[in-house]
Design an enzyme around this catalytic site. Sequence first.
Site, PDB file in Angstrom:
ATOM      1  CB  CYS A 141      -1.113  -0.144   1.506  1.00 46.81           C
ATOM      2  SG  CYS A 141      -2.444   1.466   1.402  1.00 46.81           S
TER       3      CYS A 141
ATOM      4  CD  GLU B 210      -6.716   2.295  -3.614  1.00 46.19           C
ATOM      5  OE1 GLU B 210      -6.644   2.280  -2.810  1.00 46.19           O
ATOM      6  OE2 GLU B 210      -5.386   1.435  -3.915  1.00 46.19           O
TER       7      GLU B 210
END
Length: 180
Positions: free
Chosen positions: A102, A145
């Site tokens: 991430c 997301e």
Amino acid sequence: MNPHDFQIVELGDDRLRQVAEAVDLSDLAAALDYAEVMHHWMEQRGGVGIAAPQIGVPLQMMIIASRPNARYPDAPEMEPMLLINPEPHNLSDTQVSLWEGCLSVPGLRGKVSRPDAVSVRYINKEGQARRLELEGFPARIFLHEYDHLIGKTFVDRVVSAADLVTDKVYFEQVMAAPAP
């Protein structure tokens, strides 16, 4: 809007724990300005997706952009897509456990189990309601997301600390290991 007026928000910053608000479609132009900033930072950092909370903007919007790169060499190619006010539906019963990284958690990877497919309702950049079927890696990007929109990161999905590794270990050991 200058992308350098923004930064990638990192783990520990309270803004990553906020639940994002729906984009007001009567002010779509402002949302599209933020989308340009998001796209800039995603490209700069070699990401395959980004959500507005990752640039400190608590709005329900994301970009998914699967493509092979140094961080994800086996990713399938797809055109970047902006999804505004996305809603997941019909998550697959089939769960797949894979390593995720991430932009907001630099230097760390975690093994995360997620559904292998998802249907998504969203608004496109023209303000039109759309539906999208995603499977495999693009579905994983979307779900990763989407977590940012509900105040979560992949670290919250890791079952055990043993399922966390640094990027160095990931590339040296996990990626170098023969496939099962």
